[in-house]
Write an enzyme that holds these catalytic residues in place. Structure first.
Site, PDB file in Angstrom:
ATOM      1  N   PHE A 153       0.859  -1.223  -0.063  1.00 53.49           N
ATOM      2  CA  PHE A 153      -0.232  -0.136  -0.060  1.00 53.49           C
ATOM      3  C   PHE A 153       0.694   1.076  -0.109  1.00 53.49           C
ATOM      4  O   PHE A 153       0.260   2.399  -0.309  1.00 53.49           O
ATOM      5  CB  PHE A 153      -1.079  -0.032   1.348  1.00 53.49           C
ATOM      6  CG  PHE A 153      -0.141   0.447   2.549  1.00 53.49           C
ATOM      7  CD1 PHE A 153      -0.075   1.771   2.733  1.00 53.49           C
ATOM      8  CD2 PHE A 153       0.266  -0.508   3.403  1.00 53.49           C
ATOM      9  CE1 PHE A 153       0.864   2.055   3.844  1.00 53.49           C
ATOM     10  CE2 PHE A 153       0.971  -0.069   4.545  1.00 53.49           C
ATOM     11  CZ  PHE A 153       1.226   1.202   4.829  1.00 53.49           C
ATOM     12  N   LYS A 177      -1.234  -6.981  -9.381  1.00 55.49           N
ATOM     13  CA  LYS A 177      -2.202  -7.363  -8.296  1.00 55.49           C
ATOM     14  C   LYS A 177      -1.736  -6.263  -7.026  1.00 55.49           C
ATOM     15  O   LYS A 177      -1.001  -6.359  -6.315  1.00 55.49           O
ATOM     16  CB  LYS A 177      -2.156  -8.589  -7.716  1.00 55.49           C
ATOM     17  CG  LYS A 177      -3.423  -9.171  -6.992  1.00 55.49           C
ATOM     18  CD  LYS A 177      -3.872  -8.406  -5.761  1.00 55.49           C
ATOM     19  CE  LYS A 177      -3.045  -8.389  -4.412  1.00 55.49           C
ATOM     20  NZ  LYS A 177      -3.660  -7.618  -3.537  1.00 55.49           N
ATOM     21  N   GLU A 180      -5.015  -3.923  -2.109  1.00 55.67           N
ATOM     22  CA  GLU A 180      -6.448  -3.895  -1.996  1.00 55.67           C
ATOM     23  C   GLU A 180      -6.849  -2.490  -1.164  1.00 55.67           C
ATOM     24  O   GLU A 180      -7.990  -2.170  -1.380  1.00 55.67           O
ATOM     25  CB  GLU A 180      -7.432  -5.147  -1.425  1.00 55.67           C
ATOM     26  CG  GLU A 180      -6.895  -5.318   0.135  1.00 55.67           C
ATOM     27  CD  GLU A 180      -5.734  -6.378   0.159  1.00 55.67           C
ATOM     28  OE1 GLU A 180      -4.593  -5.981  -0.765  1.00 55.67           O
ATOM     29  OE2 GLU A 180      -5.693  -7.287   1.008  1.00 55.67           O
ATOM     30  N   ARG A 181      -5.981  -2.025  -0.355  1.00 57.28           N
ATOM     31  CA  ARG A 181      -6.093  -0.696   0.283  1.00 57.28           C
ATOM     32  C   ARG A 181      -5.954   0.483  -0.549  1.00 57.28           C
ATOM     33  O   ARG A 181      -6.370   1.467   0.071  1.00 57.28           O
ATOM     34  CB  ARG A 181      -5.256  -0.666   1.718  1.00 57.28           C
ATOM     35  CG  ARG A 181      -5.764  -1.732   2.618  1.00 57.28           C
ATOM     36  CD  ARG A 181      -4.909  -1.616   3.821  1.00 57.28           C
ATOM     37  NE  ARG A 181      -3.361  -2.411   3.627  1.00 57.28           N
ATOM     38  CZ  ARG A 181      -2.653  -2.667   4.669  1.00 57.28           C
ATOM     39  NH1 ARG A 181      -2.758  -2.100   5.620  1.00 57.28           N
ATOM     40  NH2 ARG A 181      -1.732  -3.500   4.375  1.00 57.28           N
ATOM     41  N   SER A 230       5.315  -6.915   3.625  1.00 52.90           N
ATOM     42  CA  SER A 230       5.600  -7.146   4.799  1.00 52.90           C
ATOM     43  C   SER A 230       6.605  -8.572   4.679  1.00 52.90           C
ATOM     44  O   SER A 230       6.392  -9.302   3.852  1.00 52.90           O
ATOM     45  CB  SER A 230       4.690  -7.273   6.051  1.00 52.90           C
ATOM     46  OG  SER A 230       3.697  -8.270   5.616  1.00 52.90           O
ATOM     47  N   CYS A 285       9.868   1.859   3.608  1.00 54.91           N
ATOM     48  CA  CYS A 285      10.472   0.570   3.940  1.00 54.91           C
ATOM     49  C   CYS A 285      11.889   1.060   3.982  1.00 54.91           C
ATOM     50  O   CYS A 285      12.937   0.424   4.412  1.00 54.91           O
ATOM     51  CB  CYS A 285      10.640  -0.666   2.895  1.00 54.91           C
ATOM     52  SG  CYS A 285      11.186   0.269   1.063  1.00 54.91           S
ATOM     53  N   GLU A 386       9.188  -4.099  13.340  1.00 57.60           N
ATOM     54  CA  GLU A 386       8.831  -3.098  12.233  1.00 57.60           C
ATOM     55  C   GLU A 386       7.775  -2.138  12.742  1.00 57.60           C
ATOM     56  O   GLU A 386       6.654  -2.846  12.824  1.00 57.60           O
ATOM     57  CB  GLU A 386       8.872  -3.706  10.971  1.00 57.60           C
ATOM     58  CG  GLU A 386       8.617  -2.598   9.809  1.00 57.60           C
ATOM     59  CD  GLU A 386       8.289  -3.224   8.524  1.00 57.60           C
ATOM     60  OE1 GLU A 386       7.642  -4.110   8.282  1.00 57.60           O
ATOM     61  OE2 GLU A 386       8.755  -2.323   7.478  1.00 57.60           O
TER      62      GLU A 386
END
Ligand code: NAD
Length: 493
Positions: A153, A177, A180-181, A230, A285, A386
């Protein structure tokens, strides 16, 4: 949500389609809590349809000359430039980051398109004449077929472009893909991709969650999977796709250290580290999340960073002058507030507590202001967690040996930075720091598109990284050909 139409469509085989799935999710503006879209989570059958039509498109796309394959990329670059502001607003709306940050990620996306336009050169193989008398040998790169990219995201406009231009320029067909957020940015990007003129089926977009990912990982016609997200999901995707014999590259999470020596320019260091730790609300990240001071730097850096962090303007990323936006979801905000509490309980001093009252301008959004924890005990599990939010931990080390040992113990290895004015210390750090992206007086050591985005330890699973030549190698397979044609033979027949 009942009554609300699905707004995030799939793009399969050159057609815009709405998923039949009954599994829907709201797309929410993280700054206001407003529902700005609805995404349907595609089913395994829909993924199968996308893969099958892409496999058909591959047959003619792989035969298209590289020079012709890059022409739509040149067009795409121009289209993305024209629509940069519009796309940036969309990123800011669904992800929450500031407009400046959104424009920055789009610049890197465009840069990757530019680099992939060099495919006719980058994809060249090697040839050696006369490996034996009258015999020549060559190595050529051929595309794999249907490949998939599964993205997170936090960079909705950039991360799909770490893969997309290289995958198609090398002659593959791709299924993207997105998270979805944040499905709306890639949907708009694909409307623009449609204008660039790729043949149908070459580039496909499917929205979805775990079921869609599993369908891609298990599909026998998907030859390679690129993943960013993640670490637990990266590990899972790597293992499941590899079990099916696919080529896989998975970029995972991070916990990035910055070491600050007393000879650093403290004003510059604190300004840059402030931007690294709290920019994108810490959801990057390559965000610095642990600052390791050495010697006298402890006090000077602490004062400087508190000064810089407290003056950051936090609010809706779309508003002028805002320097830090909200977190992606209310669950993410609750989780980070919980981790701040945990750090405090574990013995850290809370020098700056960013938890805000949910009132006034912070009433609806997922806001946490910059937070600074000091002297978190090494035994706290938070040292290795994290956080992925605007939380900076301050740690002290007696010398460079101790600082490097601290980095060595980290389960992650995405980035390590050093602030110093000493060339000798800089060289040692560059040489020994156990991370794939190194910054020397740099807060976010994000590789330009023509370098690979490295990452070590729990931050990466695979061999070849994203971007540039690594991307070309990842999306191609080598073929070695040994040929005899002439009448001059090395032996008699
Ligand atoms: P995530 O792992 O939750 O999701 C990433 C993708 O995986 C999404 O497309 C999601 O739909 C899918 N997914 C999620 N859970 C899944 C499951 N159980 N099974 C199958 N698929 C699943 O990551 P996120 O929260 O979207 O992104 C943030 C994370 O990404 C952070 O950990 C961050 O450090 C990492 N990240 C890493 C890099 C890098 O270059 N190393 C870059 C950006 C983000």
């Amino acid at each position: 949500m009942p009554g609300m139409p699905v707004t995030a469509r799939n793009y399969i085989n050159g057609q815009w389609v709405i998923s039949d799935s009954k599994d829907h999710q709201n797309v929410v503006d993280p700054a206001t809590g407003e529902v700005i879209g609805v995404v349907a989570l595609s089913t395994a059958q829909e993924i199968d349809a996308a893969v099958r039509s892409a496999a058909v498109a591959f047959e003619s796309w792989r035969r298209t000359p590289p020079e012709d394959r890059i022409q739509p990329l040149f067009k795409l670059k121009a289209i993305l430039e024209t629509h940069l502001d519009e796309l940036a607003r969309m990123i800011s709306r669904e992800n929450g980051k500031t407009l400046t940050e959104a424009k920055g990620e789009l610049r890197r996306a465009i840069e990757n398109v530019e680099v992939a336009c060099g495919i006719p050169t980058m994809m060249q193989g090697r040839c050696l004449e006369d490996v034996a008398r009258g015999i020549d040998e060559m190595m050529i790169y051929q595309p794999l077929g249907v490949v998939a990219a599964i993205t997170p995201f936090n960079f909705p406009g950039m991360i799909p472009f770490w893969f997309l231009p290289y995958a198609v320029a090398t002659g593959n067909v791709l299924i993207v893909k997105p998270s979805e957020r944040v499905p709306l940015t890639m949907m708009r990007a694909f409307e623009l991709i449609e204008e660039a003129g790729f043949p149908r089926g070459v580039l496909n977009l499917v929205n979805g969650g775990k079921a869609a990912v599993n369908a891609l990982l298990d599909h026998p016609q998907v030859r390679a999977v690129s993943f960013v997200g993640s670490t637990p999901t990266a590990r899972y995707v790597y293992a499941r796709a590899a079990a099916h014999g696919k080529r896989v590259q998975c970029q995972g999470g991070a916990k990035n250290h910055v070491v600050i020596l007393p000879d650093a320019d403290m004003n510059m260091a604190s300004q840059i580290i402030n931007e690294s730790a709290f920019g994108c609300a810490g959801q990057r990240c390559l965000a610095v999340s642990v600052a390791v001071t050495i010697g006298q730097a402890q006090q000077t850096f602490r004062e400087a960073i508190l000064d810089k962090a407290s003056s950051l303007k936090v609010g809706n990323g779309l508003e002028e002058g805002i320097q830090m936006g909200p977190l992606i979801t209310s669950e993410s905000r609750d989780r980070i507030e919980g981790l701040i509490e945990q750090g405090h309980r574990d013995g850290a001093r809370l020098l700056m507590d960013g938890r805000v009252e949910r009132a006034g301008k912070y009433a609806q959004g997922n806001f946490v202001r910059p937070t600074v924890l000091d002297a978190l005990p090494a035994a706290s599990p938070l040292c290795e967690t994290e956080i992925f939010g605007p939380v900076l931990s301050l740690v002290h080390a007696s010398d460079m040996d101790e600082a490097l040992a601290l980095l060595e113990r980290s389960p992650y290895g995405n980035q390590a930075s050093l602030f110093t004015s000493s060339g000798a210390h800089a060289r040692r750090f560059r040489y020994e720091a156990p991370a794939g992206n190194i910054g020397i007086n740099i807060g976010v050591a994000a590789p330009m598109a023509y370098f690979p985005f490295s990452g070590w330890k729990g931050s990466f699973f695979g061999d070849l990284h994203a971007q540039a030549n690594d991307g070309v190698e990842f999306y191609t397979q080598k073929k070695v050909v040994v040929e005899r044609w002439g009448s001059e033979h090395s032996r008699k027949f």
